[in-house]
Design an enzyme around this catalytic site. Structure first.
Site, PDB file in Angstrom:
ATOM      1  N   MET A  21       0.922  -1.468  -0.448  1.00 26.45           N
ATOM      2  CA  MET A  21      -0.458   0.616  -0.164  1.00 26.45           C
ATOM      3  C   MET A  21       0.577   1.359  -0.035  1.00 26.45           C
ATOM      4  O   MET A  21       0.718   1.921   0.786  1.00 26.45           O
ATOM      5  CB  MET A  21      -0.988   0.208   1.265  1.00 26.45           C
ATOM      6  CG  MET A  21      -2.027  -1.343   1.076  1.00 26.45           C
ATOM      7  SD  MET A  21      -3.403  -0.428   0.452  1.00 26.45           S
ATOM      8  CE  MET A  21      -4.176  -1.969  -0.739  1.00 26.45           C
ATOM      9  N   HIS A 140       4.590   5.085   1.980  1.00 26.86           N
ATOM     10  CA  HIS A 140       3.172   4.427   2.334  1.00 26.86           C
ATOM     11  C   HIS A 140       1.947   5.611   2.482  1.00 26.86           C
ATOM     12  O   HIS A 140       2.422   6.304   2.812  1.00 26.86           O
ATOM     13  CB  HIS A 140       3.638   3.635   3.894  1.00 26.86           C
ATOM     14  CG  HIS A 140       2.835   2.452   4.036  1.00 26.86           C
ATOM     15  ND1 HIS A 140       1.450   2.243   4.248  1.00 26.86           N
ATOM     16  CD2 HIS A 140       2.301   0.979   3.490  1.00 26.86           C
ATOM     17  CE1 HIS A 140       0.960   1.623   4.147  1.00 26.86           C
ATOM     18  NE2 HIS A 140       1.789   0.387   3.924  1.00 26.86           N
ATOM     19  N   HIS A 141       0.702   4.632   1.703  1.00 22.83           N
ATOM     20  CA  HIS A 141      -0.472   5.350   1.642  1.00 22.83           C
ATOM     21  C   HIS A 141      -0.782   5.795   3.637  1.00 22.83           C
ATOM     22  O   HIS A 141      -1.326   7.009   3.801  1.00 22.83           O
ATOM     23  CB  HIS A 141      -1.177   4.766   1.433  1.00 22.83           C
ATOM     24  CG  HIS A 141      -2.126   6.272   0.179  1.00 22.83           C
ATOM     25  ND1 HIS A 141      -2.391   6.629   1.031  1.00 22.83           N
ATOM     26  CD2 HIS A 141      -2.344   5.785  -0.930  1.00 22.83           C
ATOM     27  CE1 HIS A 141      -3.491   7.455   0.085  1.00 22.83           C
ATOM     28  NE2 HIS A 141      -3.802   7.078  -0.883  1.00 22.83           N
ATOM     29  N   ALA A 142      -0.551   5.036   4.365  1.00 25.11           N
ATOM     30  CA  ALA A 142      -0.847   5.822   5.812  1.00 25.11           C
ATOM     31  C   ALA A 142       0.085   6.865   6.569  1.00 25.11           C
ATOM     32  O   ALA A 142      -0.550   7.160   7.317  1.00 25.11           O
ATOM     33  CB  ALA A 142      -0.521   4.028   6.768  1.00 25.11           C
TER      34      ALA A 142
END
Lengths: 534, 534
Positions: A21, A140-142
């Site tokens: 992700m 990371h998309h987080a």
């Protein structure tokens, strides 16, 4: 310690070894005149590494409590941050074409980030031809959303080739200076009333006003056509090879087209630039599906983030909503296909027209979440909601420089997931549109052909719009691929006096530069009336 | 379809994103005279790719049933094997020292293999100095055991520099020819009686004769000191930074030493070559721990696979057993340390002395399994059973060639796990001993220093054995690291006439060649009596 919100944690929860992700991309630069490549890249790396306090969360790692990702997750400073782990030197094997660059980036994009460290990597890549070098970033998309990562990229760049960054663009100091330079209002919080308004919207459409997770769950069911009365055309999505389970290997390819060409097509059809992009991608997907003997009877659908911000609104980071656009791939005629796409986009936009930008933001956040839920429920490849994603990210309309190195193009690499094995993201930059195509290597084994098909589709649209005459239509399309393997390989070593010049080799093949392609095939000139105005 | 056995499936079960379960390594080669690097590497790649039928399981992917890894797992042919995914071209950034090679391999070794494809990758790496090139291979431990991978590597090589491989070494044809050339007895199956004998051994030691999994579970408890009467010295293992949870990033470094030097130390102390290797590693670990102010009061223990085969036994692939060796790191005097290590190894070997080679194999298989169980039980970092692994793999005692390219050294990269963040594996090749050190990047942040400490430890042992005089003892050890960053970087571009020669740069630093190191520091000559005989 900052707590991760629901959406950010969702990206961690949804991540598997098959579906990393992270987002990122390639940026291509030309070395400033007279500098030595190795010295210059090392100076860039030294500058990047020279961080006192990191811009959050680039210095932070995840702190996961005893309940795991289901419980609270925080960012905490990494006590032993190892900057050499994050800033990396890489090189391309000879002959250093874009093909070698895409191969490397395809590999890098398919591997997971280390969850015990700050969730980003940046590669400085040497070995390209023509004094170019590249960066590949992976975050990371987080840790960052799209808006943040674009701002970060911009904060490194300057319109002035003589500007040198006084500190690392990853530092808090640099970020604060950049923000001050923007003279932006600080991002405002949503009011309770706005949240309630959005809850009403969701309630009306999903017959539910419960807490977010419950709402999302119902939303998922509605999306899958199992209840609710969701107005958006999310049903009747055909199955295709784009909508299978993905494996962890990726293919990444990229290409630029002149903004003027695509914009001219949009204008000629009384549509927008984005309509033209969708039509170009739709044509390419239709050809791809035809050539793989799997063109579905129903049209493919694409998840398309659209801008819904009002004229003059500069609180820009989040005024983006997502619609499901009909790509009209079941229509053979390019002009009719364009019109069908345009109508579908208009219908999608109408859904948002009565909301404020803040409400739109909230709705979009919720709307894009179901894809993650679908994944977690393991339904993604059985109930495809859209076939692909096509994102258009507004960029900068003039040449930019990173410590004197001209940015030649930047090509986003995004996420593919079970059920959506292809992602097309484009950035407008200077006079070009830079497309980055991220695909599952197994499900979309010939992703690189999409580049050729997109050129073909654009040319067809230009003919259909009356912008150019239909010459060479009988002739099969130019296949620059065939030139890829020159018989006589250049022997750099045999003649050490001659610096191996890129010019000796065919360049049209995979060159993500707008000018290379049109040259190869009697460049169609946009008519005066189609001249881009932005 | 071939079913995976219990041990192979165990490697899949035990794998997490922090503990990839693949093995591999670097091989260094010198290009044949007169060939062009790019052309030669492409010809090697073409040869590798030219496979009709793959040697199993290089053409197979996992087929996992509805019960997941807990149920039956099979190898099935990959219906769309993508050879370009497995055979890869890579390159080093300039200046192309071993430092850059180790950086690249550290990264490659830390990422997971794609479980949807055959579980291997092979990189052909260009950009080294002095006409060298390298390969990095990575194969899942579920797909090949150590013996198989060594045989595969050997099947590519020839003593004759003019030999060219007629087909890919990954093909079944090549493998069958290689096997025929070996004139080996085909590997025999274990008799029921042998299995029963081993069960008796285990029963005696674990008070259990139940089925394998149950036995292993009890074995684990015994290993952890919680019951059973296991005779092996597996308890009282000190905690150290080598025995924490690991993250997914790796450090890989490598170095060669002359076989004669290490062998001479063993002889001088009336010990074996392997005793000397352990003493050398023990000295290095003691220095490392001291420098990190964490030298434990108790001695560190190492898992050491030992050969227990009888003289003249050539059914060699599996006659290896594992013991836990006391590294005597709590003893300061090198000579006394050597003796303590030697005694511990003798005691470990005595355990196996009354078994047949086949029984030993079975016991070892079982003995090495608990580490995996420990991991699955999440106990590994709380109950360290050994502190590190030191494996000595017998190699070939003469120069070998791969399609004319001389093999300069081969350095194994192995597995680190929670509780065992450091692995040292060595191969004897030609006149050298090639050490590969694989470490968790976070737990062993300065793994590269172990190389210096090993040289230091070997020199101390040579002095203690009376092989050389103690010169320069007062002087701090040579730190070739300091030379790593030359002030004036060589500007290859500024003088395009001069092919950038490796000679212009300092080479002693990380050179995994035996000759480079001794030259840098008044090479101690082994006395005549210590001359190696093999």
């Amino acid at each position: 310690m900052k707590k991760l919100n629901y959406v950010d944690t969702g990206f961690l929860l949804a991540e598997t070894r098959e579906t990393p992700m992270h987002v990122g991309g390639i940026s291509l630069y030309t070395l400033p005149e007279g500098v030595d490549e190795q010295e210059f890249l090392h100076s860039l790396a030294d500058n990047l590494r020279d961080v006192d306090r990191f811009l959050p969360p680039f210095g932070d790692r995840l702190k996961i409590g005893p309940l795991g990702l289901a419980g609270n997750v925080y960012w905490e400073p990494d006590p032993a941050l190892d900057i050499d782990y994050h800033i990396r030197h890489s090189a391309l094997p000879k002959p250093g074409r874009y093909r070698e660059l895409f191969n490397l980036v395809s590999r890098l994009h398919g591997t997971l980030l280390d969850r015990n460290r700050p969730l980003w990597e940046m590669h400085l890549i040497e070995g390209l031809q023509d004094r170019q070098f590249a960066t590949y970033t992976k975050t990371h998309h987080a840790a960052v959303d799209g808006a943040r990562s674009i701002h970060l990229a911009r904060s490194m760049l300057s319109v002035d080739p003589t500007t040198r960054l006084p500190e690392s663009p990853l530092s808090l100091t640099a970020w604060e200076r950049y923000r001050a330079g923007l003279e932006l209002k600080s991002p405002r919080n949503f009011t309770d009333q706005e949240i309630r308004n959005v809850a009403d919207v969701l309630k009306a459409r999903m017959d539910s006003g419960a807490q977010v997770y419950g709402a999302l769950k119902r939303f998922t069911m509605a999306w899958a056509g199992q209840g609710g009365a969701l107005a958006l055309p999310f049903r009747q999505v055909p199955r295709s090879s784009l909508n299978t389970s993905v494996d962890s290997a990726r293919r990444f390819v990229a290409q630029s087209w002149p903004f003027a060409r695509i914009r001219a097509v949009g204008k000629a059809f009384d549509g927008t630039f984005n309509d033209a992009v969708l039509a170009m991608c739709a044509g390419a997907l239709r050809t791809y599906m035809e050539n793989h003997a799997e063109l579905p009877a129903e049209s493919l659908k694409a998840l398309v983030p659209i801008s819904v911000r009002a004229e003059g609104d500069i609180d820009s980071s989040n005024a983006v909503a997502a619609i499901s656009a009909d790509l009209a791939t079941n229509i053979k005629d390019p002009a009719k296909r364009f019109v069908a796409i345009q109508e579908s986009v208009r219908a999608g936009k109408a859904f948002y027209s009565e909301m404020s930008p803040a409400e739109v933001t909230l709705v979009s956040m919720v709307m894009q979440a179901p894809a993650m839920l679908m994944m977690q429920l393991g339904l993604a490849d059985r109930l495809p909601s859209v076939n692909t994603t096509i994102s258009n990210v507004p960029g900068i309309q003039q040449p930019m420089y990173w410590n004197g190195a001209r940015l030649d193009g930047s090509y986003p690499a995004s996420i593919v997931t079970d059920g959506m094995a292809l992602n097309i993201t484009l950035v407008t930059y200077d006079k070009n549109v830079d497309f980055g195509i991220t695909a599952c290597r197994r499900s979309v084994p010939q992703a690189q052909r999409l580049i050729d098909y997109m050129e073909q589709a654009l040319a067809e649209l230009e003919v259909a719009a009356g912008l150019v005459k239909a010459k060479r239509r009988a002739k099969p399309k130019v296949k620059p691929k065939a030139k890829a393997k020159p018989k006589a390989k250049p022997k750099a070593k045999a003649k050490p006096k001659a610096k191996p010049k890129a010019k000796a080799k065919p360049k049209a093949k995979a060159k993500p530069k707008a000018k290379a392609k049109p040259k190869a095939k009697a460049k169609p000139k946009p008519r005066p009336k189609a001249k881009p105005k932005r």
